[in-house]
Enzyme design. Structure first.
Site, short mmCIF file in Angstrom:
data_model
loop_
_atom_site.label_atom_id
_atom_site.label_comp_id
_atom_site.label_asym_id
_atom_site.label_seq_id
_atom_site.Cartn_x
_atom_site.Cartn_y
_atom_site.Cartn_z
N ASP A 59 -28.83 -28.55 -6.23
CA ASP A 59 -30.18 -28.80 -6.71
C ASP A 59 -30.21 -29.07 -8.22
O ASP A 59 -29.52 -28.40 -8.99
CB ASP A 59 -31.07 -27.59 -6.44
CG ASP A 59 -31.15 -27.19 -4.98
OD1 ASP A 59 -30.14 -27.33 -4.27
OD2 ASP A 59 -32.22 -26.72 -4.56
N HIS A 61 -33.66 -30.15 -9.54
CA HIS A 61 -35.05 -29.70 -9.70
C HIS A 61 -35.71 -30.08 -11.02
O HIS A 61 -36.27 -29.24 -11.72
CB HIS A 61 -35.12 -28.19 -9.51
CG HIS A 61 -35.22 -27.78 -8.07
ND1 HIS A 61 -36.25 -28.17 -7.25
CD2 HIS A 61 -34.40 -27.01 -7.31
CE1 HIS A 61 -36.07 -27.66 -6.04
NE2 HIS A 61 -34.95 -26.96 -6.04
N ASP A 87 -32.97 -32.21 -3.61
CA ASP A 87 -33.87 -31.42 -4.47
C ASP A 87 -33.76 -31.87 -5.92
O ASP A 87 -33.35 -31.11 -6.81
CB ASP A 87 -33.61 -29.93 -4.32
CG ASP A 87 -34.36 -29.33 -3.13
OD1 ASP A 87 -34.79 -30.11 -2.25
OD2 ASP A 87 -34.50 -28.10 -3.07
N ASP A 90 -39.57 -31.25 -8.47
CA ASP A 90 -40.30 -29.99 -8.40
C ASP A 90 -39.66 -28.92 -9.29
O ASP A 90 -38.49 -28.95 -9.60
CB ASP A 90 -40.43 -29.49 -6.97
CG ASP A 90 -41.34 -30.34 -6.12
OD1 ASP A 90 -42.19 -31.04 -6.68
OD2 ASP A 90 -41.21 -30.29 -4.87
N ARG A 91 -40.51 -27.94 -9.64
CA ARG A 91 -40.11 -26.79 -10.44
C ARG A 91 -39.88 -27.13 -11.91
O ARG A 91 -40.46 -26.51 -12.78
CB ARG A 91 -38.86 -26.10 -9.89
CG ARG A 91 -38.94 -25.69 -8.44
CD ARG A 91 -39.87 -24.53 -8.24
NE ARG A 91 -39.63 -23.87 -6.97
CZ ARG A 91 -40.22 -22.76 -6.58
NH1 ARG A 91 -41.09 -22.17 -7.37
NH2 ARG A 91 -39.94 -22.22 -5.41
N ASN A 119 -35.00 -30.64 0.98
CA ASN A 119 -36.29 -30.28 1.57
C ASN A 119 -37.46 -30.57 0.63
O ASN A 119 -38.60 -30.72 1.08
CB ASN A 119 -36.30 -28.81 2.00
CG ASN A 119 -36.22 -27.85 0.83
OD1 ASN A 119 -35.32 -27.96 0.00
ND2 ASN A 119 -37.13 -26.89 0.76
N HIS A 120 -37.20 -30.67 -0.68
CA HIS A 120 -38.28 -30.98 -1.62
C HIS A 120 -38.61 -32.47 -1.67
O HIS A 120 -39.64 -32.83 -2.26
CB HIS A 120 -37.93 -30.47 -3.01
CG HIS A 120 -38.34 -29.05 -3.22
ND1 HIS A 120 -39.51 -28.69 -3.86
CD2 HIS A 120 -37.75 -27.89 -2.85
CE1 HIS A 120 -39.61 -27.38 -3.88
NE2 HIS A 120 -38.56 -26.87 -3.28
N HIS A 169 -28.05 -30.65 2.37
CA HIS A 169 -28.85 -29.80 1.50
C HIS A 169 -28.96 -28.38 2.02
O HIS A 169 -28.71 -27.42 1.30
CB HIS A 169 -30.25 -30.38 1.30
CG HIS A 169 -31.08 -29.53 0.38
ND1 HIS A 169 -30.85 -29.48 -0.97
CD2 HIS A 169 -32.10 -28.67 0.63
CE1 HIS A 169 -31.70 -28.63 -1.52
NE2 HIS A 169 -32.46 -28.13 -0.58
N ARG A 216 -37.96 -18.41 5.43
CA ARG A 216 -38.62 -19.55 4.80
C ARG A 216 -39.75 -20.11 5.66
O ARG A 216 -40.62 -20.82 5.16
CB ARG A 216 -37.61 -20.67 4.56
CG ARG A 216 -36.47 -20.32 3.61
CD ARG A 216 -35.54 -21.52 3.52
NE ARG A 216 -34.34 -21.30 2.70
CZ ARG A 216 -34.28 -21.49 1.40
NH1 ARG A 216 -35.35 -21.86 0.75
NH2 ARG A 216 -33.14 -21.31 0.75
N HIS A 243 -29.50 -25.64 -1.91
CA HIS A 243 -30.71 -25.03 -1.33
C HIS A 243 -30.97 -23.59 -1.73
O HIS A 243 -32.07 -23.10 -1.54
CB HIS A 243 -30.60 -25.15 0.20
CG HIS A 243 -31.87 -24.89 0.95
ND1 HIS A 243 -33.11 -25.38 0.55
CD2 HIS A 243 -32.11 -24.20 2.10
CE1 HIS A 243 -34.03 -25.01 1.44
NE2 HIS A 243 -33.44 -24.30 2.38
#
Length: 322
Positions: A59, A61, A87, A90-91, A119-120, A169, A216, A243
């Site tokens: 990731d 991010h 990923d 995001d974040r 998944n993002h 991922h 999750r 992940h």
């Protein structure tokens, strides 16, 4: 090559000249970039074949400064080949720049840069965890967000390094025993909330045997017996995945059957974790490089939307990362 925000380019070299100094592309440039990237990605298999040597990354991010540090530590493209396991958004405060940079490198060096879906890379996650808001803030509309969302559908969901190291991922799925089953999936869609594609993006290795319910709310947990059987059935030596936050940057699981790699140092600008990348040489030898977060220049764009408390607890080793 330094540029100004007013500069507009129609070539990947021009886009990279802006992105390498942290300047976001204009909306017309993003459209051209997404069109070019889609052409590269559409022909790649759900199990994308990747030659060694290659450096495998987890990731990122939206931490653009740390992505630049990753390239400083791991080597510049095209001197180093890279496989990123999703990923990208995001974040972090710089998802637009991070994603654009990786896509531009993919377009410029399609055989040396390999990008998987995380998944993002989905509508729901980006609406909740920052990327949508960042696009609105930087472009004044959702147009750029929609361009990227449509592109996400073409990202491969897994990769296979030299027919030996299986990369993805998230993790394994009870619906999938062989790589051929993954090749049969229709990936050009928004990820479902259940089923094999969902599992590949969301599942996690666990200390308990067999399959378990994931905290999750998507995917499963899977034990050492599952990963060892999957590797044996498919002639694999290792499952490499991302992940999950790892305080040391990487962590072995299941007695060497699985490795988790996380490449966003000081995740969410507060976790204090190191990041790591995994270098795979021509003989499939593995060497890990760890690095700390890079200093950020200027005032970051603060994403206003608050996060649920569950997702703020990111400082424990091998904790869930949404």
């Amino acid at each position: 090559v330094p540029t100004t925000p007013e500069s507009h380019y129609t070539t990947v070299e021009g886009w990279l000249s802006k992105l390498c100094v942290g300047t976001p592309l204009s909306e017309p440039e993003v459209k051209l970039l997404c069109d070019a990237a889609r052409q590269c990605l559409a022909d790649e298999s759900n199990v994308h074949l990747v030659p060694a040597p290659v450096t495998v990354c987890g990731d990122t991010h939206g931490q653009w400064h740390d992505l630049m540090e990753l390239f400083r530590i791991g080597g510049a493209v095209p001197d180093t080949n890279y496989l990123f396991m999703g990923d990208y958004v995001d974040r972090g405060y710089y998802s637009v720049e991070t994603l654009s940079m990786l896509l531009a490198l993919k377009v410029r060096y399609p055989k040396r840069v390999h990008l998987l879906r995380g998944n993002h890379e989905s509508v729901h996650m980006t609406e909740v965890y920052g990327f949508y808001d960042e696009c609105l803030h930087k472009y004044g509309s959702a147009n750029v967000w929609k361009l990227f969302i449509n592109l996400f559908h073409y990202l491969p969901i897994t990769a296979l390094v030299e027919n030996s190291i299986f990369c993805l991922h998230g993790g394994l799925s009870p619906s999938i025993a062989t790589l051929d089953k993954i090749r049969e999936l229709d990936r050009v869609q928004e990820p479902p909330t259940e089923g094999p594609m969902c599992d590949l993006l969301w599942s996690d290795p666990d200390d308990h045997s067999g399959w378990g319910v994931s905290a999750r709310g998507c995917g499963y947990t899977f034990g050492q017996d599952v990963s060892e059987q999957f590797n044996h059935t498919n002639g694999l030596s290792l499952v490499g995945r991302a992940h999950q936050l790892v305080m040391e940057g990487y962590a072995w699981k299941h007695e060497g059957a699985v490795v988790t790699i996380f490449s966003a140092p000081n995740y969410c600008y507060k976790s204090g974790n190191q990041a790591a990348i995994m270098e795979v040489d021509e003989r499939l030898g593995k060497h890990f490089l760890r690095f700390d977060s890079a200093p950020m220049r200027g005032e970051p764009y603060a994403i206003a939307r608050s996060l649920p408390k569950y997702f703020q607890a990111v400082s424990t080793p091998i904790s869930h990362v949404e």
